[in-house]
Design an enzyme around this catalytic site. Structure first.
Site, PDB file in Angstrom:
ATOM      1  N   CYS A 268       0.806   6.246   0.862  1.00  0.00           N
ATOM      2  CA  CYS A 268      -0.490   6.537   1.480  1.00  0.00           C
ATOM      3  C   CYS A 268      -0.544   7.826   2.283  1.00  0.00           C
ATOM      4  CB  CYS A 268      -0.884   5.371   2.387  1.00  0.00           C
ATOM      5  SG  CYS A 268      -0.912   3.770   1.570  1.00  0.00           S
TER       6      CYS A 268
ATOM      7  N   HIS B 112      -5.178   6.604   8.220  1.00  0.00           N
ATOM      8  CA  HIS B 112      -3.721   6.551   8.015  1.00  0.00           C
ATOM      9  C   HIS B 112      -3.038   7.911   8.157  1.00  0.00           C
ATOM     10  CE1 HIS B 112      -0.285   4.182   5.878  1.00  0.00           C
ATOM     11  NE2 HIS B 112      -0.074   4.385   7.179  1.00  0.00           N
TER      12      HIS B 112
END
Length: 570
Positions: A94, A150
């Site tokens: 991610c 994130h």
């Protein structure tokens, strides 16, 4: 026979590119610096509205036009009427993909080359990086982000609204419950993670995130005047990341799938498809569509243990096999000059930064040092991609391969180090690339051990692999022993890139980050004026013929790191 045929093909393709005659110590892999065509004028005075849609953990086989068991009519139609990117590369997890999208730089140039940013780590996107939305703001855009961030949040300076977005609604961590927005970073370390701007959005809980995020985008489109100012929306779904949750009505059409995880996963993909349909309807309804560019991208490969599928590609999320780094991607726009086609042009996630700044009429001189290339001409007009090389990554902190050494790297590169590079048709992997099976579509109700071992071809004593990806996209024929000349050339490229890397930034967890100390929600816990510690910056250089490895921490520290988190816990 197949391997020898591929070898012959590889020689031709290599020589046709003039690859062996390149200067391997040049910063660019092409003979001339590619022209960065900033400042397009596609539809008149106003630059196009840009909608960038990213899904999380959606595998190569998890879209209708690649799969027979998942139905995505909206995505299929948008892709069919646009340009499908079938040589599109992302990162295997991610944070790296998102950081490279936002900065246009490889993670070795931002210090984020190891793992992800965990919720309690005092780390985020480096403050010296000018982000894509900041460049678009400079070009006159109204910028909005909806969904998963994130990229760190330990200081307010790290938040999306401080990094170029006018508004933000979404989650800051890597994984949350789709309804309650609870996020846990280990047993008992849980907190609420849905934020509106820079504060917790307590009142929004209970709404399924895929629907909530699509509704927010529709409200943005309805409230903005498309003629007054160009719009950039970054819609970053948390779907289809675990936990596997969706409204029941999406599960029912897949009741025939025997594998429960695959059934729930397919339902989540269908929810995304419907959300994208609602967003594209709003684009048309409110007058954006004719001057818009919609980009769809995954962030990394799928996770077979959680219902995803990368078949027929090798590997999975968290690995540098094609199943981990080859992504789903397409561009849909009335402004495309050549539509309804499949593009084999080499495109990497870092390329969106200069490409979108170019579409916005941005200034090329303000974006020096990017690793991305402006690929709009390749996408829109079918011209050759200016990109001939991709550094997938160099991670000096990942578990070293026991069989790797400087000697096995011809004195050029320590092959114990996890690294991967694509150049022309060739792809090289060193160290431990991660789980390397070919996992068939999950049509079975369980996971018997014999099934997982159906096509196991992993050679544990290896630390170097070479594939001709154009002739062998499924990475079944390792040519490293047949073509040591190509191996040496690519090892030299890794050594060159390593010389440009900044120190790895991977600090220890900070106990002050726990939600229980911050009102029950995840959020910034360090004051903006507080000095950052140098702890967690690792000045490590990979072994080459002239330099030795240097660590600022003891080896015992690295043994405590669960670096296999990439392919297991994430």
């Amino acid at each position: 026979m197949a391997a020898s045929a591929l070898t012959g093909f590889s020689v031709v393709s290599l020589l046709s590119l003039g690859y062996l005659s390149w200067d391997w110590m040049r910063p660019n892999q092409v003979d001339k610096e590619p022209v960065r065509n900033f400042g397009y004028n596609l539809s008149g005075a106003q630059p196009p509205h840009i909608i960038f849609i990213m899904t999380d953990d959606q595998g190569f086989n998890d879209i209708g036009y690649h799969s027979s068991d998942i139905r995505t009519p909206t995505l299929d139609k948008l892709a069919a009427d646009g340009v499908k990117l079938e040589s599109y590369y992302i990162q295997p997890i991610c944070t790296p993909s998102r950081s490279q999208l936002i900065t246009g730089r490889y993670q070795i140039h931002t210090g984020l080359q190891h793992s992800i940013i965990r919720p309690r780590q005092p780390s985020c996107l480096p403050f010296d990086q000018v982000t894509l939305p900041q460049r678009l703001q400079e070009a006159g855009y109204s910028t909005h982000m909806v969904g998963k961030w994130h990229l760190g949040f330990y200081k307010k300076e790290c938040l999306p609204t401080r990094r170029g977005f006018d508004t933000y609604l979404g989650s800051l961590t890597g994984s949350v419950d789709y309804y309650t927005y609870d996020s846990c970073d280990g047993p008992g370390v849980c907190g609420f993670d849905l934020h509106e701007g820079e504060t917790a959005a307590w009142g929004q809980g209970g709404k399924y995130s895929t629907r909530l995020y699509a509704q927010r985008v529709r409200r943005i489109l309805a409230s903005h005047d498309p003629q007054a100012r160009p719009l950039f929306i970054y819609l970053s779904f948390q779907a289809v990341h675990t936990p596997l949750q969706s409204p029941r009505e999406y599960v029912y059409p897949y009741r025939g799938l025997g594998n429960v995880a695959r059934r729930k996963y397919a339902a989540m993909v269908s929810a995304v498809d419907e959300a994208v349909r609602n967003v594209t309807y709003a684009l048309r309804k409110h007058g954006y569509y004719q001057n818009s560019v919609l980009i769809f991208s995954t962030d990394n490969g799928g996770q077979p243990f959680s219902g995803g599928s990368n078949w027929p590609l090798r590997g999975r999320k968290g690995t540098y096999w094609e199943g981990g780094v080859r992504g789903l991607g397409f561009v849909h726009s009335p402004l495309l000059r050549r539509k309804r086609r499949v593009s084999k042009a080499l495109v990497h996630i870092t390329d969106w930064y200069p490409t979108l700044v170019g579409l916005a009429g941005g200034n090329a001189s303000l974006s020096e040092g990017l690793d991305g290339y402006d690929v709009w001409a390749a996408i829109s007009e079918g011209k050759e991609s200016p990109r001939l090389e991709i550094l997938h990554n160099i991670d000096p902190l990942y578990n070293p391969a026991p069989s790797g050494s400087l000697r096995s790297g011809f004195g050029i590169w320590d092959t114990a180090v996890q690294a991967s590079i694509r150049a022309g048709d060739w792809k090289l992997l060193t160290g431990d690339p991660g789980y390397g099976d070919w996992t068939p579509p999950q049509m079975l109700p369980g996971f018997p051990g014999s099934w997982w071992n159906l096509e196991r071809h992993v050679q544990t004593q290896k630390s170097v692999w070479l594939f001709n990806i154009s002739g062998d996209p499924y990475e079944r024929y390792d040519l490293s022993e047949q073509r040591p000349d190509v191996v040496k050339e690519l090892l030299a490229r890794l050594a060159f890139y390593n010389g440009t890397a900044v120190p790895v930034r991977y600090p220890s967890e900070d106990p002050r980050a726990e939600p229980g100390l911050n009102g029950g929600a995840w959020g910034p816990w360090v004051e903006d004026g507080e000095e950052d510690s140098e702890e967690g910056s690792y000045h490590r250089k990979v072994k080459d013929g002239k330099k030795r490895l240097k660590l600022s921490k003891t080896k015992s520290f690295f043994k405590r790191l669960n670096t296999r988190i990439m392919s297991n816990r994430i």
